[in-house]
Every structure is written in structure tokens, then in C-alpha cells.
Motif scaffolding. Structure first.
Motif, mmCIF file in Angstrom:
data_model
loop_
_atom_site.group_PDB
_atom_site.id
_atom_site.type_symbol
_atom_site.label_atom_id
_atom_site.label_comp_id
_atom_site.label_asym_id
_atom_site.label_seq_id
_atom_site.Cartn_x
_atom_site.Cartn_y
_atom_site.Cartn_z
ATOM 1 N N SER A 78 -4.888 54.603 64.026
ATOM 2 C CA SER A 78 -4.435 55.742 63.228
ATOM 3 C C SER A 78 -4.148 56.962 64.104
ATOM 4 N N ILE A 79 -4.924 57.154 65.157
ATOM 5 C CA ILE A 79 -4.675 58.268 66.079
ATOM 6 C C ILE A 79 -3.351 58.078 66.809
ATOM 7 N N LEU A 80 -3.107 56.875 67.306
ATOM 8 C CA LEU A 80 -1.883 56.609 68.065
ATOM 9 C C LEU A 80 -0.636 56.709 67.197
ATOM 10 N N LEU A 81 -0.802 56.553 65.887
ATOM 11 C CA LEU A 81 0.345 56.702 64.990
ATOM 12 C C LEU A 81 0.524 58.146 64.535
ATOM 13 N N SER A 82 -0.557 58.801 64.172
ATOM 14 C CA SER A 82 -0.442 60.181 63.677
ATOM 15 C C SER A 82 -0.286 61.195 64.802
ATOM 16 N N GLN A 83 -0.793 60.873 66.004
ATOM 17 C CA GLN A 83 -0.660 61.733 67.187
ATOM 18 C C GLN A 83 -0.060 60.882 68.313
ATOM 19 N N PRO A 84 1.225 60.552 68.221
ATOM 20 C CA PRO A 84 1.776 59.519 69.106
ATOM 21 C C PRO A 84 2.201 59.982 70.492
ATOM 22 N N ALA A 85 2.171 61.281 70.772
ATOM 23 C CA ALA A 85 2.752 61.785 72.022
ATOM 24 C C ALA A 85 2.129 61.168 73.261
ATOM 25 N N ILE A 86 0.861 60.785 73.201
ATOM 26 C CA ILE A 86 0.177 60.285 74.390
ATOM 27 C C ILE A 86 0.807 58.997 74.911
ATOM 28 N N TRP A 87 1.498 58.246 74.033
ATOM 29 C CA TRP A 87 2.185 57.039 74.510
ATOM 30 C C TRP A 87 3.706 57.115 74.382
ATOM 31 N N THR A 88 4.226 57.920 73.454
ATOM 32 C CA THR A 88 5.682 57.996 73.312
ATOM 33 C C THR A 88 6.326 58.811 74.441
ATOM 34 N N VAL A 89 5.623 59.804 74.977
ATOM 35 C CA VAL A 89 6.182 60.603 76.078
ATOM 36 C C VAL A 89 6.342 59.771 77.349
ATOM 37 N N PRO A 90 5.290 59.095 77.838
ATOM 38 C CA PRO A 90 5.502 58.250 79.030
ATOM 39 C C PRO A 90 6.496 57.115 78.772
ATOM 40 N N LEU A 91 6.552 56.630 77.528
ATOM 41 C CA LEU A 91 7.533 55.586 77.205
ATOM 42 C C LEU A 91 8.954 56.117 77.362
ATOM 43 N N ALA A 92 9.200 57.334 76.886
ATOM 44 C CA ALA A 92 10.538 57.921 77.003
ATOM 45 C C ALA A 92 10.897 58.202 78.459
ATOM 46 N N PHE A 93 9.946 58.732 79.236
ATOM 47 C CA PHE A 93 10.196 58.945 80.665
ATOM 48 C C PHE A 93 10.555 57.634 81.358
ATOM 49 N N ALA A 94 9.767 56.592 81.079
ATOM 50 C CA ALA A 94 10.007 55.300 81.722
ATOM 51 C C ALA A 94 11.359 54.728 81.321
ATOM 52 N N ALA A 95 11.711 54.851 80.041
ATOM 53 C CA ALA A 95 12.988 54.314 79.565
ATOM 54 C C ALA A 95 14.167 55.015 80.239
ATOM 55 N N MET A 96 14.094 56.342 80.351
ATOM 56 C CA MET A 96 15.187 57.078 81.010
ATOM 57 C C MET A 96 15.315 56.682 82.468
ATOM 58 N N ALA A 97 14.184 56.548 83.147
ATOM 59 C CA ALA A 97 14.224 56.220 84.573
ATOM 60 C C ALA A 97 14.714 54.791 84.807
ATOM 61 N N LEU A 98 14.199 53.836 84.045
ATOM 62 C CA LEU A 98 14.549 52.435 84.255
ATOM 63 C C LEU A 98 15.981 52.124 83.840
ATOM 64 N N ALA A 99 16.474 52.816 82.803
ATOM 65 C CA ALA A 99 17.840 52.552 82.331
ATOM 66 C C ALA A 99 18.903 53.295 83.137
ATOM 67 N N SER A 100 18.471 54.160 84.040
ATOM 68 C CA SER A 100 19.417 54.886 84.907
ATOM 69 C C SER A 100 19.639 54.073 86.181
ATOM 70 N N ARG A 101 20.636 53.228 86.170
ATOM 71 C CA ARG A 101 20.920 52.378 87.325
ATOM 72 C C ARG A 101 21.503 53.206 88.469
ATOM 73 N N PRO A 102 21.020 52.987 89.702
ATOM 74 C CA PRO A 102 21.495 53.789 90.837
ATOM 75 C C PRO A 102 23.010 53.735 91.025
ATOM 76 N N GLY A 103 23.603 52.602 90.752
ATOM 77 C CA GLY A 103 25.039 52.470 90.968
ATOM 78 C C GLY A 103 25.894 53.240 89.992
ATOM 79 N N SER A 104 25.292 53.725 88.891
ATOM 80 C CA SER A 104 26.074 54.428 87.873
ATOM 81 C C SER A 104 25.895 55.935 87.916
ATOM 82 N N VAL A 105 25.216 56.449 88.958
ATOM 83 C CA VAL A 105 25.052 57.890 89.099
ATOM 84 C C VAL A 105 26.407 58.512 89.420
ATOM 85 N N SER A 106 26.807 59.521 88.665
ATOM 86 C CA SER A 106 28.130 60.110 88.810
ATOM 87 C C SER A 106 28.226 60.975 90.063
#
Length: 502
Positions: free
Chosen positions: A442-470
Motif C-alpha cells: 500500500s505504501i509503494l502504491l500510495s507513495q510511489p516516488a521511491i521506485w517510479t523516480v529511479p525507474l524513469a531515470f533508468a528508462a531514459m538512460a537505457l533507451a537513449s542509444r549512443p548512436g542516436s545522439v543528435s
């Protein structure tokens, strides 16, 4: 009726001050960022006035009544967020030349798609933040004057949208700076007076280190007696601290000053102003634990404490002052939120003109009022907490990586925004519709930032392929960190024209 009269004076004085900014709102830069001519002192007070919302004046004291002294961590997070803003965001964001977070995203990543996606995220955050403001305004008017809740909500919407539609950012700045001083006076002075009137017994009960009210032996936040106070406290701190970095109406403010150095100076000044103010809602919460401990009245405990401690004329006068301060908090915060919402609706999504920006204010107000009407029984801080969690899970990683890491790409930002927004809003909605037992889940659902923030950081970093940097990445990041010479042009991808680069 004394409370209604005090609120009326606040509204009238706000209108008079706002008139000074009306004559200058003649273009998009005027309307959104006051043509970048707000001096740091005024801006710092305006940001503090905008940031100290009705949720801070009313909700923080209510949380102390419901959850004990651990709720003070909310105030710590709200203030500490500006340390990160000053250190990581204020200067580079000002150098970007953008007006809004979606503007910055397009400047940094060269993608119209990411701009529009950010515009949608702005709408979600702003509505989550606006609804509790209108809810608080309706509750204050109902308690102090007997006006029906729905009338207070609709009337408040008309007042604030009218002022912003006419005057824009310059009007809002003068009014919000005035509101900070007003809130500080109308909340602080009664608080100090009430501590004196409470007497030794009540003061002792509020600060007794071995008593059960408020039980200083359990200093961490433990919502609904989950048994996991460390987890709850950390998640709340992640949301409130990192969420401050991503609040669109906060970020927009740093574009109203002349340069990056002024932006950092403003951010540091705001830390001092917020630290001073947040001392006083805590006083109401501690006294409320003793004299008004009913959790069902937690959202209005700040208004109930004066009458409980000092029945009669003195209590009525003090309640009127606090009510006026709470209504000033609604006016100042909702003004900034509506400006950011209007930018999301028109400037960021449709490349809007000044007339469309004003239409965006009206439409945004109507939507927020419509959502606030059925939210009379929703805890103010629940919705505000969601707004911070969504901001922390979306714009915080976008700004942090976009400013400090050249490897972020439009694809990575898109994936991270989708995952961060979906996870944070989905978790919050799930916690409402599922009747879960109090515990880790219930804590992780009602106060989700502790896991959604690192998840978003990881997703942005992993989905940013080096070859596609403008090719633009190196130059754009460099311009975010190099001082701009006096009189030099803004970056090539400037947003000083209507509608951005789109």
C-alpha cells in the motif's frame, strides 16, 4: 461574516495590485514570463507566495493531526527541493531561453513530439495541483461564512481566472509577492498569539516528549500505521524534494529574471523564505493535536484551532485572519498553476497566440473547478502528493539528464516520460480503487516516488542509444552551462517568438 469580510479585502487588494501589471501583458513573452524583467527580490517573494499553497497552510497542520510529528518531513521536502533547484536547474534553465518545460525539451532534444508530450504531462501535474487549491478555497469559504462548498469553488475560479486572463505573469508576480507577506503575517501572528493563549498545560501537551500527543518518540512518518515508517518517510521525501525540480509553474518562474545568476540568487532566497513560513503550519498542527484532534476535520484544523483555544471575539478575529491567509494561499498558487496550465494547453500544444493563452486560462479553470466539485471529501494532501510524485517521475529526470548529460535523446526522453507518468499515476489510482491492507504494498502504491523516480531515470538512460545522439546535443548542453555575455543573443533555438520553434 468577519472571515468573509477579511477574504473580501484580500481579493480586493489583490485586484488593485494586479492592475499594475495589466498594461504590460501585450505579447506572449509579457504574458508568460513578464518579458524577463522581474527583479530577484520580487521574484523570490512571488515564488514563495506561489509555492506556499493552500495545502501548505491547511494540509500540513492536518497531516500532523492525523499522522503525528512525522508529517514535518513534508515541510523538509518542500523546502529542500529548492536546494536542488538552485544547484542543478535554475541557471541552466534560464540560459536555455525557453519559457516552459516543454519549450526546454524541444530546445534540448530538437523534437516537436517531445514538446507536445511534455505539454500533456504539464496538464496532468497542474490539474492534480489545482484541484486541491479550489477544494481548499471552497472549504475555507464554507467554514467561515456558511457559503455552500460548490458556490465557493465556482466563485473562486471566477476570481482567479479573471485576474490572470487580464494581467498575465507580471500581474501574478506583484500579487503573489504581496500574498507571501500577507500569508506570513496572517498565519504567523495568530500562531504566536495562540501559543501564548494556550497556557502551560496545552503547550506542554503539544511538546511533551513522553506524551502520546504528538509522540515525539516516533519522529518518522507512518501513514495509516503501516509499520514501515522509514519506507514511507523516504518515499515522501523523494516525491517532495525531487518533485520541486519538476513542477512546471516553479520552473517557469526562473525565466522571468534577466539572467542565470539572478535565477540562482532567486532560488537561494526562496529557500530562506520557505524555511521561515513552514515553522507556523507546524504550530497549528501541534496545537490541533491537543485541542482539535478529530482526523475527519484535518483539512480545516488550522481554522478550528483559534476558536478552540480562544472562544469568543478574539478567536473569531484570529480565525478571520487565518482564513484570509489561507485564501491568499489559494489565490497565489492557483495563479501560477493556471499560467503553467495555459502554457501547456496553448503555447506548448498548439503554438498559441496571446488570445489562445488567455483562452487556455479560462478552459483550465473550468476543468479544475469541474474536478474540484466532486472532490469535497478528498484529502488535500493526497492530490498534492500525487502531483509531486508525477513531477518527480517525469520532469525531474528529463531536466536533470537533459541539463547534465549530453547522451539523452528524444527517444529516451519519450520512453522515460511514458514510464514515469504511467507508473506514478497508475499506482496512485490503484491505491484509491483497491482496498489494500496497510503495509509495504500500500505504501509503494500510495507513495510511489521511491521506485517510479529511479525507474524513469533508468528508462531514459537505457533507451537513449549512443548512436542516436543528435549533433545539436553537444552545442545545446554547452550553451546551458556557459555564461551568456551581456548583450549577446539568446541560443539559436530561441523561444522569444510566439509559439516556440515549432
Amino acid at each position: 461574516m468577519l472571515g468573509l469580510a477579511a477574504i473580501g479585502l484580500v481579493v480586493l487588494s489583490s485586484v488593485v495590485i494586479g492592475v499594475w501589471g495589466v498594461r504590460a501583458a501585450r505579447s506572449t513573452p509579457d504574458f508568460l514570463v513578464a518579458s524577463r524583467r522581474i527583479v530577484p527580490g520580487w521574484n523570490a517573494m512571488a515564488i514563495a507566495g506561489e509555492y506556499v499553497s493552500a495545502a501548505s497552510v491547511l494540509g500540513l497542520a492536518g497531516l500532523l493531526v492525523k499522522n503525528g510529528v512525522g508529517a514535518m518531513w513534508y515541510a523538509v521536502g518542500f523546502t529542500a527541493g529548492y536546494v536542488l533547484v538552485a544547484a542543478l536547474v535554475a541557471g541552466p534553465m534560464r540560459r536555455s531561453g525557453a519559457y516552459t518545460v516543454p519549450d526546454f525539451a524541444e530546445y534540448r532534444l530538437g523534437s516537436l513530439r517531445i514538446r507536445r508530450m511534455c505539454g500533456l504531462v504539464v496538464l496532468v501535474i497542474m490539474l492534480l495541483y489545482l484541484v486541491p487549491q479550489f477544494k481548499a478555497a471552497g472549504a475555507v469559504l464554507e467554514l467561515t461564512s456558511g457559503i455552500p462548498y460548490w458556490v465557493g469553488v465556482v466563485g473562486s475560479g471566477l476570481v482567479v481566472s479573471s485576474a490572470i486572463t487580464v494581467g498575465g505573469m507580471r500581474s501574478a508576480t506583484y500579487v503573489q509577492a504581496f500574498h507571501y507577506l500577507l500569508k506570513l503575517a496572517f498565519v504567523a501572528v495568530p500562531a504566536l498569539f495562540l501559543v501564548f493563549l494556550a497556557g502551560p498545560e496545552r503547550r506542554g501537551a503539544a511538546v511533551d516528549p513522553i506524551g502520546v500527543d504528538p509522540n515525539w518518540t516516533r519522529p518518522l512518518l507512518d501513514i495509516d500505521n503501516s509499520g514501515h515508517p522509514v519506507l514511507t518517510t523516504l518515499s515522501v521525501l523523494v516525491a517532495t524534494t525531487l518533485g520541486a525540480m519538476g513542477l512546471p509553474h516553479v520552473v517557469m518562474r526562473f525565466h522571468t529574471v534577466a539572467g542565470a545568476r539572478s535565477a540562482r540568487r532567486v532560488a537561494v532566497s526562496v529557500i530562506v523564505l520557505l524555511g521561515l513560513f513552514y515553522l507556523f503550519p507546524i504550530v497549528y498542527g501541534l496545537l490541533g493535536q491537543v485541542v482539535a484532534p478529530n482526523p475527519d476535520e484535518s483539512d480545516v484544523v488550522t481554522l478550528l484551532v483559534p476558536g478552540k483555544i480562544a472562544p469568543g471575539t478574539i478567536g473569531t478575529v484570529l480565525t478571520a485572519l487565518v482564513a484570509a491567509g489561507a485564501f491568499a494561499a489559494f489565490l497565489s498558487t492557483s495563479s501560477g498553476l493556471l499560467l503553467a496550465l495555459a502554457g501547456g494547453l496553448s503555447h506548448d500544444l498548439f503554438g498559441g497566440s496571446l488570445s489562445r493563452l488567455r483562452l487556455g486560462v479560462v478552459l483550465g479553470t473550468g476543468l479544475a473547478v469541474a474536478l474540484a466539485l466532486p472532490a469535497a471529501d478528498v484529502d488535500i494532501n493526497v492530490l498534492v502528493g500525487w502531483a509531486f510524485a508525477v513531477a518527480a517521475s517525469t520532469f525531474c529526470p528529463l531536466l536533470a539528464l537533459g541539463i547534465w548529460w549530453r547522451g539523452l535523446t528524444a527517444t529516451g526522453a519519450t520512453v522515460g516520460l511514458l514510464i514515469g507518468a504511467g507508473a506514478s499515476t497508475g499506482s496512485a489510482l490503484t491505491s484509491v480503487f483497491l482496498d489494500l491492507e496497510s503495509g509495504v504494498v500500500s505504501i509503494l502504491l500510495s507513495q510511489p516516488a521511491i521506485w517510479t523516480v529511479p525507474l524513469a531515470f533508468a528508462a531514459m538512460a537505457l533507451a537513449s542509444r549512443p548512436g542516436s545522439v543528435s549533433e545539436w546535443a553537444d552545442e545545446s548542453v554547452l550553451r546551458l552551462h556557459l555564461p551568456v555575455r551581456s548583450g549577446s543573443a539568446t541560443p539559436d533555438k530561441s523561444f522569444d517568438s510566439v509559439g516556440g520553434t515549432g
